[in-house]
Every structure is written in structure tokens, then in C-alpha cells.
Design a protein around this motif. Sequence first.
Motif, PDB file in Angstrom:
ATOM      1  N   GLY A  10       0.835  -1.209   0.000  1.00  0.00           N
ATOM      2  CA  GLY A  10       0.000   0.000   0.000  1.00  0.00           C
ATOM      3  C   GLY A  10       0.865   1.252   0.000  1.00  0.00           C
ATOM      4  N   GLY A  12      -0.108   4.519   0.109  1.00  0.00           N
ATOM      5  CA  GLY A  12      -0.718   5.762   0.595  1.00  0.00           C
ATOM      6  C   GLY A  12       0.281   6.442   1.531  1.00  0.00           C
ATOM      7  N   ILE A  13      -0.163   7.514   2.176  1.00  0.00           N
ATOM      8  CA  ILE A  13       0.772   8.263   3.028  1.00  0.00           C
ATOM      9  C   ILE A  13       1.299   7.394   4.173  1.00  0.00           C
ATOM     10  CG2 ILE A  13      -1.117   9.360   4.352  1.00  0.00           C
ATOM     11  CD1 ILE A  13       2.342  10.861   3.604  1.00  0.00           C
ATOM     12  N   GLY A  43      -2.347   7.203  -2.593  1.00  0.00           N
ATOM     13  CA  GLY A  43      -3.642   6.750  -2.063  1.00  0.00           C
ATOM     14  C   GLY A  43      -4.644   7.885  -2.031  1.00  0.00           C
ATOM     15  N   LYS A  44      -5.169   8.169  -0.829  1.00  0.00           N
ATOM     16  CA  LYS A  44      -6.230   9.189  -0.705  1.00  0.00           C
ATOM     17  C   LYS A  44      -5.688  10.615  -0.767  1.00  0.00           C
ATOM     18  CE  LYS A  44      -9.224   5.900  -0.066  1.00  0.00           C
ATOM     19  NZ  LYS A  44      -8.353   4.802   0.226  1.00  0.00           N
ATOM     20  N   ALA A  59      -7.449  15.846   0.965  1.00  0.00           N
ATOM     21  CA  ALA A  59      -6.950  16.699   2.055  1.00  0.00           C
ATOM     22  C   ALA A  59      -6.267  17.929   1.467  1.00  0.00           C
ATOM     23  CB  ALA A  59      -5.962  15.903   2.893  1.00  0.00           C
ATOM     24  N   GLY A  61      -5.158  20.390   3.729  1.00  0.00           N
ATOM     25  CA  GLY A  61      -4.392  20.928   4.839  1.00  0.00           C
ATOM     26  C   GLY A  61      -4.610  20.021   6.025  1.00  0.00           C
ATOM     27  N   HIS A 250      -1.255  -5.374  -7.641  1.00  0.00           N
ATOM     28  CA  HIS A 250      -2.212  -5.672  -6.578  1.00  0.00           C
ATOM     29  C   HIS A 250      -1.707  -6.859  -5.780  1.00  0.00           C
ATOM     30  CE1 HIS A 250      -6.093  -6.771  -4.800  1.00  0.00           C
ATOM     31  NE2 HIS A 250      -6.336  -5.486  -4.914  1.00  0.00           N
ATOM     32  N   VAL A 251      -1.531  -6.700  -4.473  1.00  0.00           N
ATOM     33  CA  VAL A 251      -1.142  -7.850  -3.654  1.00  0.00           C
ATOM     34  C   VAL A 251      -2.386  -8.709  -3.459  1.00  0.00           C
ATOM     35  CG1 VAL A 251      -0.271  -8.614  -1.412  1.00  0.00           C
ATOM     36  CG2 VAL A 251       0.752  -6.637  -2.543  1.00  0.00           C
ATOM     37  N   ALA A 281      -0.212  -1.669   4.809  1.00  0.00           N
ATOM     38  CA  ALA A 281      -0.653  -0.268   4.944  1.00  0.00           C
ATOM     39  C   ALA A 281      -1.813   0.019   3.993  1.00  0.00           C
ATOM     40  CB  ALA A 281       0.519   0.666   4.678  1.00  0.00           C
ATOM     41  N   PRO A 283      -6.248   0.032   3.437  1.00  0.00           N
ATOM     42  CA  PRO A 283      -7.449   0.164   4.277  1.00  0.00           C
ATOM     43  C   PRO A 283      -7.773  -1.164   4.966  1.00  0.00           C
ATOM     44  CG  PRO A 283      -7.780   1.232   2.165  1.00  0.00           C
ATOM     45  CD  PRO A 283      -6.482   0.484   2.061  1.00  0.00           C
ATOM     46  N   GLU A 286      -9.094  -4.250   2.921  1.00  0.00           N
ATOM     47  CA  GLU A 286      -8.097  -4.994   2.136  1.00  0.00           C
ATOM     48  C   GLU A 286      -7.162  -5.752   3.071  1.00  0.00           C
ATOM     49  OE1 GLU A 286      -9.062  -1.987   1.355  1.00  0.00           O
ATOM     50  OE2 GLU A 286      -9.661  -2.114  -0.753  1.00  0.00           O
ATOM     51  N   VAL A 310     -16.997   9.063  -0.364  1.00  0.00           N
ATOM     52  CA  VAL A 310     -17.246  10.497  -0.554  1.00  0.00           C
ATOM     53  C   VAL A 310     -16.767  10.904  -1.945  1.00  0.00           C
ATOM     54  CG1 VAL A 310     -17.077  11.109   1.904  1.00  0.00           C
ATOM     55  CG2 VAL A 310     -15.012  11.105   0.509  1.00  0.00           C
ATOM     56  N   GLY A 457      -6.670  11.772   9.997  1.00  0.00           N
ATOM     57  CA  GLY A 457      -5.905  12.879   9.430  1.00  0.00           C
ATOM     58  C   GLY A 457      -4.517  12.428   8.977  1.00  0.00           C
ATOM     59  N   VAL A 458      -3.945  13.219   8.082  1.00  0.00           N
ATOM     60  CA  VAL A 458      -2.637  12.873   7.517  1.00  0.00           C
ATOM     61  C   VAL A 458      -1.563  12.684   8.606  1.00  0.00           C
ATOM     62  CG1 VAL A 458      -0.788  13.783   6.032  1.00  0.00           C
ATOM     63  CG2 VAL A 458      -3.173  13.846   5.262  1.00  0.00           C
ATOM     64  N   PRO A 459      -1.463  13.570   9.603  1.00  0.00           N
ATOM     65  CA  PRO A 459      -0.421  13.349  10.630  1.00  0.00           C
ATOM     66  C   PRO A 459      -0.604  12.012  11.361  1.00  0.00           C
ATOM     67  CG  PRO A 459      -1.303  15.568  10.793  1.00  0.00           C
ATOM     68  CD  PRO A 459      -2.177  14.837   9.832  1.00  0.00           C
TER      69      PRO A 459
HETATM   70  C1  LIG Z   1     -12.035  13.653   0.391  1.00  0.00           C
HETATM   71  C2  LIG Z   1     -11.048  13.527   1.534  1.00  0.00           C
HETATM   72  C3  LIG Z   1     -10.682  14.664   2.234  1.00  0.00           C
HETATM   73  C4  LIG Z   1      -9.767  14.575   3.281  1.00  0.00           C
HETATM   74  N1  LIG Z   1      -9.393  15.722   3.931  1.00  0.00           N
HETATM   75  C5  LIG Z   1      -8.433  15.658   4.864  1.00  0.00           C
HETATM   76  C6  LIG Z   1      -7.913  16.854   5.433  1.00  0.00           C
HETATM   77  O1  LIG Z   1      -8.334  17.965   5.087  1.00  0.00           O
HETATM   78  N2  LIG Z   1      -6.905  16.744   6.342  1.00  0.00           N
HETATM   79  C7  LIG Z   1      -6.389  15.532   6.704  1.00  0.00           C
HETATM   80  O2  LIG Z   1      -5.445  15.505   7.519  1.00  0.00           O
HETATM   81  N3  LIG Z   1      -6.868  14.386   6.192  1.00  0.00           N
HETATM   82  C8  LIG Z   1      -7.862  14.412   5.276  1.00  0.00           C
HETATM   83  N4  LIG Z   1      -8.331  13.256   4.715  1.00  0.00           N
HETATM   84  C9  LIG Z   1      -7.870  11.958   5.233  1.00  0.00           C
HETATM   85  C10 LIG Z   1      -6.541  11.483   4.663  1.00  0.00           C
HETATM   86  O3  LIG Z   1      -6.302  11.996   3.378  1.00  0.00           O
HETATM   87  C11 LIG Z   1      -6.530   9.949   4.601  1.00  0.00           C
HETATM   88  O4  LIG Z   1      -6.985   9.410   5.832  1.00  0.00           O
HETATM   89  C12 LIG Z   1      -5.133   9.404   4.324  1.00  0.00           C
HETATM   90  O5  LIG Z   1      -4.600   9.964   3.135  1.00  0.00           O
HETATM   91  C13 LIG Z   1      -5.194   7.880   4.252  1.00  0.00           C
HETATM   92  O6  LIG Z   1      -3.885   7.369   4.056  1.00  0.00           O
HETATM   93  P1  LIG Z   1      -3.567   5.820   4.188  1.00  0.00           P
HETATM   94  O7  LIG Z   1      -2.169   5.632   3.729  1.00  0.00           O
HETATM   95  O8  LIG Z   1      -3.939   5.325   5.520  1.00  0.00           O
HETATM   96  O9  LIG Z   1      -4.570   5.074   3.201  1.00  0.00           O
HETATM   97  P2  LIG Z   1      -4.746   5.167   1.638  1.00  0.00           P
HETATM   98  O10 LIG Z   1      -4.458   6.523   1.162  1.00  0.00           O
HETATM   99  O11 LIG Z   1      -6.070   4.557   1.353  1.00  0.00           O
HETATM  100  O12 LIG Z   1      -3.601   4.211   1.062  1.00  0.00           O
HETATM  101  C14 LIG Z   1      -3.719   2.823   1.009  1.00  0.00           C
HETATM  102  C15 LIG Z   1      -3.122   2.349  -0.310  1.00  0.00           C
HETATM  103  O13 LIG Z   1      -3.151   0.926  -0.328  1.00  0.00           O
HETATM  104  C16 LIG Z   1      -3.388   0.516  -1.654  1.00  0.00           C
HETATM  105  N5  LIG Z   1      -3.867  -0.868  -1.630  1.00  0.00           N
HETATM  106  C17 LIG Z   1      -5.063  -1.329  -1.146  1.00  0.00           C
HETATM  107  N6  LIG Z   1      -5.124  -2.665  -1.284  1.00  0.00           N
HETATM  108  C18 LIG Z   1      -3.948  -3.057  -1.835  1.00  0.00           C
HETATM  109  C19 LIG Z   1      -3.418  -4.317  -2.237  1.00  0.00           C
HETATM  110  N7  LIG Z   1      -4.097  -5.453  -2.047  1.00  0.00           N
HETATM  111  N8  LIG Z   1      -2.185  -4.348  -2.813  1.00  0.00           N
HETATM  112  C20 LIG Z   1      -1.464  -3.217  -2.993  1.00  0.00           C
HETATM  113  N9  LIG Z   1      -1.928  -1.994  -2.637  1.00  0.00           N
HETATM  114  C21 LIG Z   1      -3.146  -1.921  -2.073  1.00  0.00           C
HETATM  115  C22 LIG Z   1      -4.421   1.520  -2.154  1.00  0.00           C
HETATM  116  O14 LIG Z   1      -4.459   1.553  -3.569  1.00  0.00           O
HETATM  117  C23 LIG Z   1      -3.910   2.814  -1.527  1.00  0.00           C
HETATM  118  O15 LIG Z   1      -3.050   3.523  -2.386  1.00  0.00           O
HETATM  119  C24 LIG Z   1      -9.241  13.310   3.656  1.00  0.00           C
HETATM  120  C25 LIG Z   1      -9.616  12.164   2.949  1.00  0.00           C
HETATM  121  C26 LIG Z   1     -10.509  12.263   1.900  1.00  0.00           C
HETATM  122  C27 LIG Z   1     -10.895  11.019   1.132  1.00  0.00           C
END
Ligand SMILES: Cc1cc2nc3c(=O)[nH]c(=O)nc-3n(C[C@H](O)[C@H](O)[C@H](O)COP(=O)(O)OP(=O)(O)OC[C@H]3O[C@@H](n4cnc5c(N)ncnc54)[C@H](O)[C@@H]3O)c2cc1C
Length: 479
Positions: A10, A12-13, A43-44, A59, A61, A250-251, A281, A283, A286, A310, A457-459
Motif C-alpha cells: 500500500g 498511501g501516506i 492513495g487518498k 486533504a 491541509g 495488486h497484492v 498499509a 485500508p 483490504e 465520498v 488525518g494525515v499526521p
Molecule cells: C475527500 C477527503 C478529504 C480529506 N481531507 C483531509 C484533510 O483535510 N486533512 C487531513 O489531515 N486528512 C484528510 N483526509 C484523510 C486522509 O487523506 C486519509 O486518511 C489518508 O490519506 C489515508 O492514508 P492511508 O495511507 O492510511 O490510506 P490510503 O491513502 O487509502 O492508502 C492505502 C493504499 O493501499 C493501496 N492498496 C489497497 N489494497 C492493496 C493491495 N491489495 N495491494 C497493494 N496496494 C493496495 C491503495 O491503492 C492505496 O493507495 C481526507 C480524505 C478524503 C478522502
Amino acid sequence: MTKRDVIVIGGGIAGLAAAHHIAATSGDRCNVRVIEASSRLGGKLDSVTLHGRTVDSSADGTLGRRPELMALLNELGHGDKTMPIAASGASVFVRGALRNLPKDLQLGIPTRWWSLAQSKTISKRGLLRALLDLVAPRSVGRGHLPDRAIGSLVERKLGLEVVNSLVDPMLGGIVAGRVSDLSAQALMPSLLAAAQKPGGLMKALRELAPTPETQVPPAFLSVEGGMYRLIELLTASLDSLGVACIVDTHVTGLHRQAGSDPAWMVDTQHSTYRADWVIVATPATEAAALCAPFDSELAEQLAAISYASVATITLCFPDHGITLPECGTGVLIPPASAIPRGPRKGQRFLTTAVTFLDRKWPLLLQPGSRWIRASIGRIDDERFTHMTDDEIIAMVREELTIVFGATEAPFAASVTRWSKALPQYGVNHQAKIDNIANAVARHRDIALAGSYLEGVGVPACIASGRRAAAIAIRESTEV
Ligand SMILES: Cc1cc2nc3c(=O)[nH]c(=O)nc-3n(C[C@H](O)[C@H](O)[C@H](O)COP(=O)(O)OP(=O)(O)OC[C@H]3O[C@@H](n4cnc5c(N)ncnc54)[C@H](O)[C@@H]3O)c2cc1C
């Protein structure tokens, strides 16, 4: 010493922060790979380019008082690359009109009755009910409360109208949830503590609020250029540290190698990778699928976390094409506020919030245009998933006209869909996460990271990635 192979599933951040922490701090001891299912990292966190500008599509900010974003930017050598929010305050569309939010709110909860009264955001009847908190405060029960829904706590103390008009749109809006189901312990522990104090909630919340000396300004900040830039900075740094980020992969399975080597085998649609350590890392949904073959109980716990879908609609209007309130960063539209007129009179708004992007971030200011973003979708409202982008844009424009008065056609508009994006921190979420942590601890060489663990949140996502990385580094060097 042989290098240990670490695979982060994964990109994402949370996953990128984990990979970066290991690569930057473990010296030559680990060989790190990130495997990402989609065609891009982040990711998100992503952006959209329209009308010649690239702007955040999720996000835009994050809270300045959490240290993790700054710590990461410092590590990336870009600690000076932040931008503080340039506006404050917001409005709410209630009782058929736009009204400024009361001053002295804590995540939507009023802390001074007089400010609430002045705001005219709730009816006289609602104000009288909230007044009980001053003159005859209600108790939420005896003894220590492990957890309670935010909505029921605030309703008991301040009345349902405060919940519907202020707390649900603000605190519920952050995770696209409903405060009737969301956990006070996980999302606002100060509320749980304040509600259990004898006396009024508003006074107790004021007493528990951080004093100005302990607050770290600015309250909300972004990365220079936009939050999406964080992914560009991280990716460049990972590249220079020799971390391979494999996209479009895709894992599909995770299992132990048979025989004497207890390594993990990470199956993808293309090939199988061997790893001494894995960080999942993704959701929770998954992660559940990946953990199911070796721990069905853990998989069940992960699968029990629900997610809201959303979408964001980025719009660039001609300067005079939309009349925004004189100040503030945006508008909240409570789920309980019905459309007051027109063919959809009485129905629920599709739009949940409107953000004035170029007011928050002056870098986006462009002569002759206005940048705004509408958010749609909640845990109990997935109507947009059955609509085309054009239908969504048309309905959002119709609703903007109701909220702001007549609007001209935008120069450009774009819809970004975020399916199953925001984990719901329901009542007893922390207990569920503790159970998940205990279940993971039964297995060697694996850790979890992501937005369902320590905060959305991102942090908080960075924190969960770095925590998983720290375990991997510690345990990898113990062997
Ligand atoms: C519309 C929106 C607005 C937001 N606004 C804010 C904000 O203003 N401030 C703030 O701090 N936060 C905000 N957030 C929240 C924040 O952006 C997210 O919580 C954060 O980016 C999630 O990061 P993550 O790495 O946990 O997950 P994700 O970003 O979901 O990353 C997980 C990654 O895993 C990958 N993955 C899944 N399954 C597999 C698999 N089987 N094999 C390989 N890869 C896989 C996915 O493709 C994805 O890239 C917002 C979120 C959204 C959706």
C-alpha cells in the motif's frame, strides 16, 4: 550482516511514511519495497488539474498541532515548505439561511451559551434547551464511561438541535459519519472527560481546552503548493534512498513460505515476492482479505471497520460568478438541513460542505476566478455513487445557488470519487483497535498501518506508518 527484505503493501501516506522511516533510519540493514495496487502513489492524497491549476482533490491541509507532518517534512529537508491557513471562521446553512458559526466552538460543540445565542444558528427553543446546561445541567450517568456516542452525550447536555445544526456537520463531517454513531473516546476524548464532570458541559470543555501558551500555531497548515506535494517530496526521497515503489501491482495473497525459512510470501498478479517483514498499509477491508488465510479472527476484526464513500467537486468560477460570504473558509451543510425551496424542496442536500480554496490558500488566488470545492457523501448517503459526474455537477450547482444565491456557469468543474475512503470510528473503536493490535502481536514480522488505527488525518496516518516502521526496525535488528 544480511539485509532484511521489508515489503510495504500500500503506497498511501501511511505506507510511504513507513517505507521512508525504515530506509532513512535502518542504515544498510533493510532492503525496502513498496507495492501499490493503483497506477500512482499517494492513495487518498491526490490532486486535480483544471483551468490551468493543480489543486488538492482530497486533504488540502491538516491540523498544525500534531507534530508528525512537520517532523516528516524536516526529515525530507523541506521543513520550511509549509503554508499556514490564511482565513478563519466558517458558516453553516441552517434554518433556511447561511449563518456564521458561533465563536468558541470546540469541534462544533458550543462552549459559551451567549456566543451560541448571538450566532442565531439554532432556534429559541433550542437555545432554551442549551441553557439548561448552565442552570440545571444533566448528568450522563455515574461512574467512569469507557465510551459513548458523541451525539448522545451532546444531546443529553445541550439538546438535539445543537447536535443536528453544529456537531453533526462539523465533527461528523470530518469523517463523513454521523455523530449518533461516532466514538467520543476516539474522536474527542476531551468531550468524554468533560461530560463526566459534575456541572455543565460548556464550562467543563472550556476548562479542559488547551491554554493559548500550549497551542502550536498555526491551527491548520498545508505543504507549500498543496498537500499532494507531500507525496512528490516523499517519492523523490524514497527514490534517492533506493526504495523501489512498484505500482499497478495488486497484492493478492500473503502467506508464510513452507519449510525452514519462515519468510512471508507476497503474491501479486504478476509474481511472488519474498519478505522477512511486511507492513500492511492498506485500508482495513483490504488488510482483512490479506490476513484471512493465516488469521481468520484478525481478518474478522479488520473487516468489521466500515468506511464512508465520498466525492469532491472542484469548481473554478468566474470572479463574479458566485457571491461568497464576506469571510470564512467555507460552509457546512448539516444532514438535517432540508432544501428550503425549488423542485427538491424538503429533500436532503447532496452537498455536505463547501470549501473556499483560494481563501484558505492565497497561492491559488487567480485574477478573475474563484476556486471552491464541494464535498458530497456520508456513511448514510451514497446517492452520488449512482450518479454520473455530469449529474453530480448539475445537482451541486443547483444547491450552490440555493446556498449562495444565483451562480454563473463555472469555467471548469471536476468530480473526484473516493470509494470507501473514510474509516468510521464507531463507539468502542479503541477497544477494537486494541484487539487488532493484540491479534497482530501473535504473529512475527508483520505490522499494520493506516487511517483506521490512530486517526484519519494525515499526521495520524504518518504516525501509524512510522510506528509500524519502528517495530520492523527494532525486530529486524534483534535477529
Ligand atoms: C475527500 C477527503 C478529504 C480529506 N481531507 C483531509 C484533510 O483535510 N486533512 C487531513 O489531515 N486528512 C484528510 N483526509 C484523510 C486522509 O487523506 C486519509 O486518511 C489518508 O490519506 C489515508 O492514508 P492511508 O495511507 O492510511 O490510506 P490510503 O491513502 O487509502 O492508502 C492505502 C493504499 O493501499 C493501496 N492498496 C489497497 N489494497 C492493496 C493491495 N491489495 N495491494 C497493494 N496496494 C493496495 C491503495 O491503492 C492505496 O493507495 C481526507 C480524505 C478524503 C478522502
